[in-house]
Design a protein around this motif. Structure first.
Motif, PDB file in Angstrom:
ATOM      1  N   ASP A   1      96.595 130.462  62.990  1.00 16.76           N
ATOM      2  CA  ASP A   1      96.882 131.315  61.832  1.00 16.76           C
ATOM      3  C   ASP A   1      96.990 132.780  62.252  1.00 16.76           C
ATOM      4  O   ASP A   1      96.328 133.222  63.198  1.00 16.76           O
TER       5      ASP A   1
ATOM      6  N   ASN B   1     100.224 134.545  62.388  1.00 17.99           N
ATOM      7  CA  ASN B   1     101.542 134.954  62.901  1.00 17.99           C
ATOM      8  C   ASN B   1     102.188 136.019  62.006  1.00 17.99           C
ATOM      9  O   ASN B   1     102.799 136.968  62.509  1.00 17.99           O
ATOM     10  N   GLY B   2     102.061 135.845  60.694  1.00 17.78           N
ATOM     11  CA  GLY B   2     102.660 136.782  59.751  1.00 17.78           C
ATOM     12  C   GLY B   2     102.038 138.163  59.878  1.00 17.78           C
ATOM     13  O   GLY B   2     102.743 139.180  59.955  1.00 17.78           O
TER      14      GLY B   2
ATOM     15  N   ALA C   1     100.732 122.926  62.847  1.00 19.96           N
ATOM     16  CA  ALA C   1     101.979 123.680  62.992  1.00 19.96           C
ATOM     17  C   ALA C   1     102.658 123.952  61.655  1.00 19.96           C
ATOM     18  O   ALA C   1     103.287 124.993  61.466  1.00 19.96           O
TER      19      ALA C   1
ATOM     20  N   ASN D   1     103.132 124.502  53.260  1.00 15.83           N
ATOM     21  CA  ASN D   1     103.975 125.567  53.815  1.00 15.83           C
ATOM     22  C   ASN D   1     105.423 125.517  53.314  1.00 15.83           C
ATOM     23  O   ASN D   1     106.175 126.477  53.482  1.00 15.83           O
TER      24      ASN D   1
END
Ligand code: IPE
Ligand code: IPE
Ligand code: MG
Length: 262
Positions: A40, A42-43, A83, A88
């Motif tokens: 978690d 990446n954003g 992933a 999501n």
């Protein structure tokens, strides 16, 4: 163990990441048999750098490559990585498309090395709900590595823990309805045998990066007695050194499984 890691980093250059020498199996007091990772952040990583979220996800797969290599080098039995969750899909079509493209890119660039490392790949989740091209690549990766005996790499894609348990309940109910199984004969082993992780040990260590402290529907059954670690590092920055720290911290956890020690 943490002290040893600290001393060791002094030896290897005071924590300069480039100079960091990954720990060897023998340096750990105890290693988990099954590590699960919720990758978690990446954003947030992308935002911090002024980049688009797709860039964050791309850097995330680079981090993943190193973590897989080290897991395989350490001889850890199972690595499960989250992933893409069933939730999501609610992200923007652009972000979902970027993530789906990364699935193709990841396998195109990594499959040869994974094969050479004797890694066996299993996809956790509903492959039927993925686009045809992705589904094809995933089926191929599973088939190609099926006979491998090294690291068991589980990649959770279109995965949700509740979905997995619901699916198991449906399959078991079908066996009962067909007269092949009596309700009294259903045990915890029956349920486990209907999960995507059938035949594999439970999770020993769950790591979620970025400081969030929740499961987000990951491996609900399999994490029943897992040790949890929540490093603050954002996933693209989670390197082998961070991983060694987490694995070392696991080694000093006291696991009780409901019993009383000493
Ligand atoms: C995790 O990074 C990757 C996926 C969910 C696919 P995020 O994209 O959730 O990163 P944050 O939480 O927004 O920082
Ligand atoms: C969990 O992360 C899913 C993956 C890492 C693939 P999310 O970022 O989607 O989870 P929430 O929404 O913060 O709970
Ligand atoms: Mg997130």
């Amino acid at each position: 163990m943490l002290k040893r890691l600290f001393d060791r980093n002094l030896r290897t250059g005071g924590g300069r990441r480039k100079g960091y020498e990954p720990m060897a199996r023998a340096e750990f007091e105890r290693l988990p048999g099954h590590v699960a990772i919720i990758m978690d952040g990446n954003g947030r990583w992308a935002k911090k750098k002024g980049l688009g979220v797709a860039q964050g996800h791309r850097r995330g797969t680079e981090a993943l490559r190193e973590i897989i290599r080290h897991t395989s080098d350490l001889g850890i039995g199972v690595l499960s990585i989250y992933a893409f969750s069933t939730e999501n899909w609610s992200r923007s079509p652009e972000e979902v498309a970027a993530l789906m493209q990364l699935v193709l890119d990841f396998f195109a660039s990594e499959i040869d090395e994974l094969e050479a490392r004797n890694v066996r790949i299993r996809i956790l989740g509903d492959k039927g709900g993925l686009p045809a091209a992705q589904r094809e690549v995933l089926l191929q990766a599973e088939a190609r590595t099926e006979g491998n005996t090294g690291l068991q790499l589980n990649i959770a894609l279109n995965y949700g823990g509740r979905n997995e348990l619901t699916r198991a309940a449906r399959e078991i109910a079908r066996d009962v309805a067909a007269g092949e199984l009596s309700p009294e004969a259903i045990t915890e082993q029956t349920v486990a045998a209907h999960l995507y992780t059938r035949g594999q040990p439970d999770v020993d260590l769950l790591i979620r990066t970025s400081g969030e402290m929740r499961l987000s529907n990951f491996l609900l059954w399999q994490c029943a007695y897992a040790e949890f670690l929540f490093p603050r590092t954002l996933w693209p920055d989670f390197d082998v050194r961070c991983y060694d720290e987490a694995l070392s911290a696991y080694g000093s956890r006291e696991r009780r499984f409901g019993g009383r020690l000493g």
